[in-house]
Enzyme design. Structure first.
Site, PDB file in Angstrom:
ATOM      1  N   GLY A 146       6.268  -3.836   7.908  1.00 50.45           N
ATOM      2  CA  GLY A 146       5.122  -3.693   8.798  1.00 50.45           C
ATOM      3  C   GLY A 146       4.890  -2.328   9.404  1.00 50.45           C
ATOM      4  N   TYR A 192     -10.909  -5.238   6.619  1.00 54.73           N
ATOM      5  CA  TYR A 192     -10.310  -4.933   7.931  1.00 54.73           C
ATOM      6  C   TYR A 192     -11.045  -3.830   8.680  1.00 54.73           C
ATOM      7  CZ  TYR A 192      -6.377  -6.653   5.083  1.00 54.73           C
ATOM      8  OH  TYR A 192      -5.571  -7.350   4.220  1.00 54.73           O
ATOM      9  N   PRO A 238       9.883  -3.017   3.528  1.00 48.11           N
ATOM     10  CA  PRO A 238       8.695  -2.163   3.625  1.00 48.11           C
ATOM     11  C   PRO A 238       7.820  -2.275   2.385  1.00 48.11           C
ATOM     12  CG  PRO A 238      10.602  -0.857   3.004  1.00 48.11           C
ATOM     13  CD  PRO A 238      11.097  -2.269   3.202  1.00 48.11           C
ATOM     14  N   GLY A 239       6.522  -2.278   2.589  1.00 48.57           N
ATOM     15  CA  GLY A 239       5.579  -2.178   1.489  1.00 48.57           C
ATOM     16  C   GLY A 239       4.829  -0.862   1.661  1.00 48.57           C
ATOM     17  N   ARG A 240       3.880  -0.902   2.582  1.00 49.77           N
ATOM     18  CA  ARG A 240       2.985   0.226   2.814  1.00 49.77           C
ATOM     19  C   ARG A 240       3.726   1.541   3.104  1.00 49.77           C
ATOM     20  NH1 ARG A 240      -1.886  -1.171   5.262  1.00 49.77           N
ATOM     21  NH2 ARG A 240      -0.746  -2.954   6.089  1.00 49.77           N
ATOM     22  N   CYS A 264     -22.701  -5.143  -5.774  1.00 47.51           N
ATOM     23  CA  CYS A 264     -23.888  -5.762  -5.172  1.00 47.51           C
ATOM     24  C   CYS A 264     -23.558  -6.413  -3.837  1.00 47.51           C
ATOM     25  CB  CYS A 264     -24.475  -6.783  -6.132  1.00 47.51           C
ATOM     26  SG  CYS A 264     -24.850  -6.069  -7.720  1.00 47.51           S
ATOM     27  N   GLU A 265     -23.162  -5.634  -2.880  1.00 44.75           N
ATOM     28  CA  GLU A 265     -22.785  -6.086  -1.536  1.00 44.75           C
ATOM     29  C   GLU A 265     -23.045  -4.940  -0.595  1.00 44.75           C
ATOM     30  OE1 GLU A 265     -20.811  -8.563   0.087  1.00 44.75           O
ATOM     31  OE2 GLU A 265     -20.441  -9.767  -1.702  1.00 44.75           O
TER      32      GLU A 265
HETATM   33  N1  LLP Z   1       7.327  -8.830   4.642  1.00 51.32           N
HETATM   34  C1  LLP Z   1       6.463  -9.850   4.703  1.00 51.32           C
HETATM   35  C2  LLP Z   1       6.967 -11.208   4.896  1.00 51.32           C
HETATM   36  C3  LLP Z   1       5.087  -9.600   4.609  1.00 51.32           C
HETATM   37  O1  LLP Z   1       4.234 -10.612   4.678  1.00 51.32           O
HETATM   38  C4  LLP Z   1       4.622  -8.280   4.429  1.00 51.32           C
HETATM   39  C5  LLP Z   1       3.199  -7.992   4.344  1.00 51.32           C
HETATM   40  C6  LLP Z   1       5.580  -7.258   4.344  1.00 51.32           C
HETATM   41  C7  LLP Z   1       6.923  -7.567   4.461  1.00 51.32           C
HETATM   42  C8  LLP Z   1       5.207  -5.831   4.113  1.00 51.32           C
HETATM   43  O2  LLP Z   1       4.461  -5.266   5.131  1.00 51.32           O
HETATM   44  P1  LLP Z   1       4.161  -3.695   5.101  1.00 51.32           P
HETATM   45  O3  LLP Z   1       5.477  -2.972   5.253  1.00 51.32           O
HETATM   46  O4  LLP Z   1       3.532  -3.372   3.814  1.00 51.32           O
HETATM   47  O5  LLP Z   1       3.254  -3.484   6.245  1.00 51.32           O
HETATM   48  N2  LLP Z   1      -3.445  -6.501   2.968  1.00 51.32           N
HETATM   49  C9  LLP Z   1      -3.066  -5.931   4.258  1.00 51.32           C
HETATM   50  C10 LLP Z   1      -1.612  -6.035   4.519  1.00 51.32           C
HETATM   51  C11 LLP Z   1      -1.104  -7.448   4.435  1.00 51.32           C
HETATM   52  C12 LLP Z   1       0.372  -7.483   4.595  1.00 51.32           C
HETATM   53  C13 LLP Z   1       0.915  -8.804   4.220  1.00 51.32           C
HETATM   54  N3  LLP Z   1       2.302  -8.905   4.401  1.00 51.32           N
HETATM   55  C14 LLP Z   1      -3.567  -4.479   4.323  1.00 51.32           C
HETATM   56  O6  LLP Z   1      -4.135  -4.008   3.345  1.00 51.32           O
HETATM   57  O7  LLP Z   1      -3.458  -3.830   5.361  1.00 51.32           O
END
Ligand code: LLP
Length: 440
Positions: A251, A338, A295-297, A365-366
């Protein structure tokens, strides 16, 4: 050299200026978009590696073992899974698709854990077969499904606690308050722990919480960690399991726009690790479990660039300047979903004087199909290449074929070379699942 007014921190590390044009390593971005076609996504390996190493350094604030489990939902593909698996990362997956791609990428199944608030019996069976390191129990219904299984070896379960915390982010990205569909309340977590202890084929091995995504103020995360540590103390005190994995989720926020906060990743991870270590020491004590971050983002966003070609341009009667490019909500849904704010630059003239504000829209088309609501840009011309930084996370993974759009090609910039990661979709891909009707 990059001029100081350029928001360097939003762009990949290998981005350079040469003769006042944007380059990724030795590659002129205008030429690349023309040669490889647009929309085009580029990932810079040096930037990804830099983020991984920031995590590794920051995790030194935790005295025990640690695991970086990449949140596959940010974007997963075979070559990315291979890159991350080769670097020893684990994976957080939520579907058979993500699980299989991670495995085909060479991920050690013991470093994979599986999330989801509605895992089907089939998905649970697939995860058990794969021998994943953790199935994260999200609700009591799922626990009932797990109780009915007869796996050859005991299943390692983590409990996802809903710690009732709301970080400062878009409501759609808050996942840890009591109004959210995710996770067990404190009472449900206690019930789940007791039921797991009764089932010989189930083992409670981890505790987890994830309160949301794209936030900068870590205080709600610290409160979630306190609750997780309190639950760990209770579980171990009752003899209901040994908490070997302690996971406060993912997150951490990243900047997309020059006005966004820009915390240093290594410091955020260190602060989080040190806080978790204190919470564990004070509330639980004893040996430190593995601190598992997801971590993802913050691992992948900055590594990614999106390149578009400028097409139609208009001045509306309202005075607004509209610049249409060849991609939009089909490859980046985030502005529409968002209200996410981005910056951009013209690849051949990133620092040319502004011609005033413009709205960057896509071809779909939006009216909600826009990439940037308002940005100061130089005068643009059809054929110019527009580059959007911080495009590595949650663009391609949320991309669609709306309006029959073809998903973009993806290339990796690694040590000066360009390596294909994904080819552009074709119309044949769009038709691949369709059955023609029998002849009349
Ligand atoms: N762990 C869990 C259980 C999650 O649901 C998520 C993200 C992460 C880790 C990774 O979070 P991050 O480090 O990437 O913030 N589509 C949205 C983000 C949705 C995130 C969903 N869960 C966007 O584009 O901002």
């Amino acid at each position: 050299m990059l001029p100081t007014k350029f928001p360097r921190h939003l762009w990949p590390l290998s981005l350079h200026f040469f003769q006042k044009r944007l380059f990724l390593g030795e590659h002129d971005l205008t030429d690349l978009a023309r040669r490889l076609g647009a929309p085009l996504y580029l990932y810079d390996l040096a930037t990804l590696d830099h983020a991984i190493s920031a995590y590794r350094h920051g995790l030194r604030g935790w005295p025990g073992p640690s695991l970086i489990a990449y949140a596959s939902k940010a974007w997963l593909s075979l070559p990315l899974a291979q890159l991350l698996a080769r670097r020893g990362l684990g994976f957080d997956v939520v579907s058979v698709g993500e699980l299989e791609i991670a495995q085909r990428g060479g991920a050690d199944p013991r470093l994979i854990h599986i999330h989801g608030n509605n895992k089907s019996p089939g998905l649970l069976a697939r995860a058990a077969d794969a021998g994943v390191g953790g199935i994260v129990v999200d609700n009591l219904h799922e626990l009932t499904l797990l109780e009915k299984m007869q796996p050859p070896a005991p299943l390692s379960l983590w409990l996802r606690l809903n710690p009732d915390q709301s970080p400062d982010t878009h409501a759609y990205r808050q996942t840890g308050h009591y109004g959210s569909k995710f996770g067990l309340s404190w009472e449900e977590a206690q019930i789940a722990a007791r039921r797991i202890a009764q089932a010989p084929h189930l083992q409670l091995t981890g505790l987890h919480a994830h309160i949301g995504s794209q936030f900068f103020d870590l205080k709600p995360l610290f409160r979630a960690i306190d609750r997780l540590a309190a639950l760990a103390a209770w579980v171990q005190g009752q003899g209901l399991g040994e908490v070997r994995y302690f996971s406060p989720g993912g997150g951490l926020g990243v900047p997309y726009h020059p006005d966004d906060p820009a915390p240093r990743l290594v410091e955020a991870v260190r602060g989080l690790s040190e806080y978790a270590a204190r919470a564990w020491q004070e509330r639980v004590g004893g040996p430190y479990p593995t601190l598992a971050l997801e971590p993802g983002r913050s691992l992948i966003a900055r590594a990614g660039l999106a390149l578009y070609t400028v097409g139609a341009m208009r001045h509306l009667t309202t005075g607004q300047r509209i610049i249409a490019v060849d991609g939009g909500m089909s490859d980046n849904l985030r502005p529409a979903l968002y209200g996410a704010r981005y910056t951009a630059a013209l690849a051949h003239a990133p620092l040319a004087p502004t011609a005033g504000p413009a709205r960057i829209v896509g071809p779909l088309c939006e009216s909600g199909d826009f990439l940037i609501d308002s940005i100061d840009l130089p005068k643009a011309h059809p054929g110019d290449v527009l580059v959007v930084p911080s495009s590595g996370a949650y663009h391609l993974s949320m991309a669609s074929n709306y309006n029959g759009m073809l998903r973009p090609a993806v290339w990796l910039h690694a040590r000066g070379k360009l390596i294909p990661m994904q080819r552009r979709e074709t119309v044949a891909d769009l038709l691949r699942r369709d059955f023609p009707l029998p002849p009349q």
